[in-house]
Design a protein around this motif. Structure first.
Motif, mmCIF file in Angstrom:
data_model
loop_
_atom_site.group_PDB
_atom_site.id
_atom_site.type_symbol
_atom_site.label_atom_id
_atom_site.label_comp_id
_atom_site.label_asym_id
_atom_site.label_seq_id
_atom_site.Cartn_x
_atom_site.Cartn_y
_atom_site.Cartn_z
ATOM 1 N N PHE A 25 0.822 -1.209 0.000
ATOM 2 C CA PHE A 25 0.000 0.000 0.000
ATOM 3 C C PHE A 25 0.859 1.264 0.000
ATOM 4 O O PHE A 25 0.380 2.337 -0.358
ATOM 5 N N ARG A 26 2.124 1.147 0.376
ATOM 6 C CA ARG A 26 3.050 2.281 0.312
ATOM 7 C C ARG A 26 3.654 2.434 -1.080
ATOM 8 O O ARG A 26 4.456 3.338 -1.327
ATOM 9 N N GLY A 27 3.308 1.547 -1.978
ATOM 10 C CA GLY A 27 3.797 1.643 -3.349
ATOM 11 C C GLY A 27 5.105 0.935 -3.609
ATOM 12 O O GLY A 27 5.729 1.155 -4.654
ATOM 13 N N GLU A 28 5.539 0.055 -2.709
ATOM 14 C CA GLU A 28 6.815 -0.629 -2.879
ATOM 15 C C GLU A 28 6.745 -1.756 -3.899
ATOM 16 O O GLU A 28 7.769 -2.177 -4.436
ATOM 17 N N TYR A 29 5.546 -2.276 -4.165
ATOM 18 C CA TYR A 29 5.365 -3.343 -5.139
ATOM 19 C C TYR A 29 4.275 -2.944 -6.134
ATOM 20 O O TYR A 29 3.384 -2.169 -5.813
ATOM 21 N N ASP A 30 4.363 -3.516 -7.324
ATOM 22 C CA ASP A 30 3.288 -3.382 -8.292
ATOM 23 C C ASP A 30 2.269 -4.506 -8.133
ATOM 24 O O ASP A 30 1.114 -4.363 -8.531
ATOM 25 N N ALA A 31 2.723 -5.624 -7.584
ATOM 26 C CA ALA A 31 1.834 -6.774 -7.437
ATOM 27 C C ALA A 31 2.225 -7.599 -6.216
ATOM 28 O O ALA A 31 3.391 -7.616 -5.804
ATOM 29 N N VAL A 32 1.236 -8.269 -5.676
ATOM 30 C CA VAL A 32 1.452 -9.212 -4.581
ATOM 31 C C VAL A 32 0.858 -10.548 -4.995
ATOM 32 O O VAL A 32 -0.302 -10.620 -5.419
ATOM 33 N N VAL A 33 1.659 -11.602 -4.897
ATOM 34 C CA VAL A 33 1.171 -12.958 -5.144
ATOM 35 C C VAL A 33 0.945 -13.616 -3.796
ATOM 36 O O VAL A 33 1.875 -13.756 -2.995
ATOM 37 N N THR A 34 -0.298 -13.974 -3.527
ATOM 38 C CA THR A 34 -0.641 -14.626 -2.266
ATOM 39 C C THR A 34 -0.832 -16.118 -2.506
ATOM 40 O O THR A 34 -0.862 -16.591 -3.645
ATOM 41 N N LEU A 35 -0.990 -16.851 -1.410
ATOM 42 C CA LEU A 35 -1.033 -18.302 -1.514
ATOM 43 C C LEU A 35 -2.428 -18.887 -1.382
ATOM 44 O O LEU A 35 -2.660 -20.020 -1.786
ATOM 45 N N TYR A 36 -3.356 -18.112 -0.825
ATOM 46 C CA TYR A 36 -4.736 -18.597 -0.720
ATOM 47 C C TYR A 36 -5.677 -17.404 -0.725
ATOM 48 O O TYR A 36 -5.260 -16.246 -0.587
ATOM 49 N N HIS A 37 -6.943 -17.680 -0.905
ATOM 50 C CA HIS A 37 -7.961 -16.678 -1.186
ATOM 51 C C HIS A 37 -7.964 -15.503 -0.213
ATOM 52 O O HIS A 37 -7.727 -14.348 -0.592
ATOM 53 N N ASP A 38 -8.229 -15.757 1.048
ATOM 54 C CA ASP A 38 -8.419 -14.657 1.999
ATOM 55 C C ASP A 38 -7.135 -13.916 2.328
ATOM 56 O O ASP A 38 -7.184 -12.790 2.822
ATOM 57 N N GLN A 39 -5.997 -14.518 2.056
ATOM 58 C CA GLN A 39 -4.723 -13.859 2.330
ATOM 59 C C GLN A 39 -4.607 -12.552 1.561
ATOM 60 O O GLN A 39 -4.002 -11.589 2.035
ATOM 61 N N GLY A 40 -5.200 -12.506 0.390
ATOM 62 C CA GLY A 40 -5.156 -11.283 -0.400
ATOM 63 C C GLY A 40 -6.468 -10.536 -0.445
ATOM 64 O O GLY A 40 -6.499 -9.305 -0.420
ATOM 65 N N GLN A 41 -7.581 -11.275 -0.476
ATOM 66 C CA GLN A 41 -8.876 -10.640 -0.669
ATOM 67 C C GLN A 41 -9.285 -9.739 0.492
ATOM 68 O O GLN A 41 -9.890 -8.691 0.290
#
Length: 240
Positions: free
Chosen positions: A162-178
């Motif tokens: 959220f600070r802009g350090e990444y363009d994308a995050v790859v998570t391992l399961y549904h709720d980890q990212g959602q």
């Protein structure tokens, strides 16, 4: 539901005939979709069938406020997640993220891979997936020149994102990212049909039948979906 499915099939035909470069579709009701005669898991399976793409890498990516997210596993019971966290599956997911983002104009997107266990497994004291699977994958991709970091502890990865350090995050399961992304921008999210040879996007929110006709629906997610589809089709104007 039948009209929805028929319209999507027609749109796919236009793509295959090269009359359009991509399309944006509105939220659909899966129950109506299936009652209308489309007996597939979801519309994304329909797209793959229409394009003879069932056995090729594909998946659903989410974009919120310019942050892309993708996950290794999706709609499966939580207790089954670890057995799907393999080097092959993680590599496929990250590669699909790279390829889809490159279509959207990213030369070498900055990607972070989330850890599975608390505190990245505490050096093996709280799980070994980070040591045995995730770290080797990240190191192999870094050796190829890809801008990727990880595994990053799941309880802090989105603080950095959220600070802009990444363009994308790859998570391992549904709720980890959602959970994180919907807290950030529930009304802004876009779903991208990743891996397909065309630009197909839709607002991430649902049909919202409860507010239909009240004139209070927010349009920002749909506007972002249109911009992103145009971007993936080659437009290099304002970013989505």
């Amino acid at each position: 539901g039948k009209v929805t499915g028929d319209t999507l099939v027609y749109s796919m035909d236009l793509l295959k005939e090269h009359q359009i470069d991509g399309f944006v579709f509105g939220p659909l009701n899966k129950q109506a979709f299936k009652r209308g005669g489309y007996h597939v898991e979801d519309e994304h399976e329909l797209f793959a069938q229409c394009l003879d793409w069932m056995d090729k890498p594909r998946g659903i990516l989410n974009v919120m406020n310019k942050l892309w997210t993708f996950r290794v596993t999706t709609h499966i019971p939580f207790k089954e997640v670890p057995k799907y966290i393999t080097k092959e599956n993680v590599l496929k997911t990250i590669d699909l993220t790279y390829q889809t983002m490159k279509r959207a104009g990213y030369d070498n997107p900055r990607i972070a891979l989330a850890a599975l266990n608390p505190h990245c497994g505490e050096g093996g004291l709280c799980g070994t997936e980070e040591i045995d699977i995730l770290k080797p994958v990240v190191e192999s991709l870094q050796a190829q020149g890809k801008d990727i970091v990880g595994p990053v502890s799941a309880d802090t990865i989105f603080m950095h994102a959220f600070r802009g350090e990444y363009d994308a995050v790859v998570t391992l399961y549904h709720d980890q990212g959602q959970i994180a992304t919907k807290l950030l921008a529930f009304d802004e999210g876009v779903t991208v049909a990743g891996g397909l040879p065309y630009a197909i996007t839709t607002p991430e929110h649902g049909t919202a039948f409860d507010i239909a006709g009240k004139g209070i629906a927010k349009t920002s997610s749909f506007a972002h979906a249109i911009r992103l589809a145009a971007q993936m089709s080659g437009w290099r104007g304002e970013e989505a």
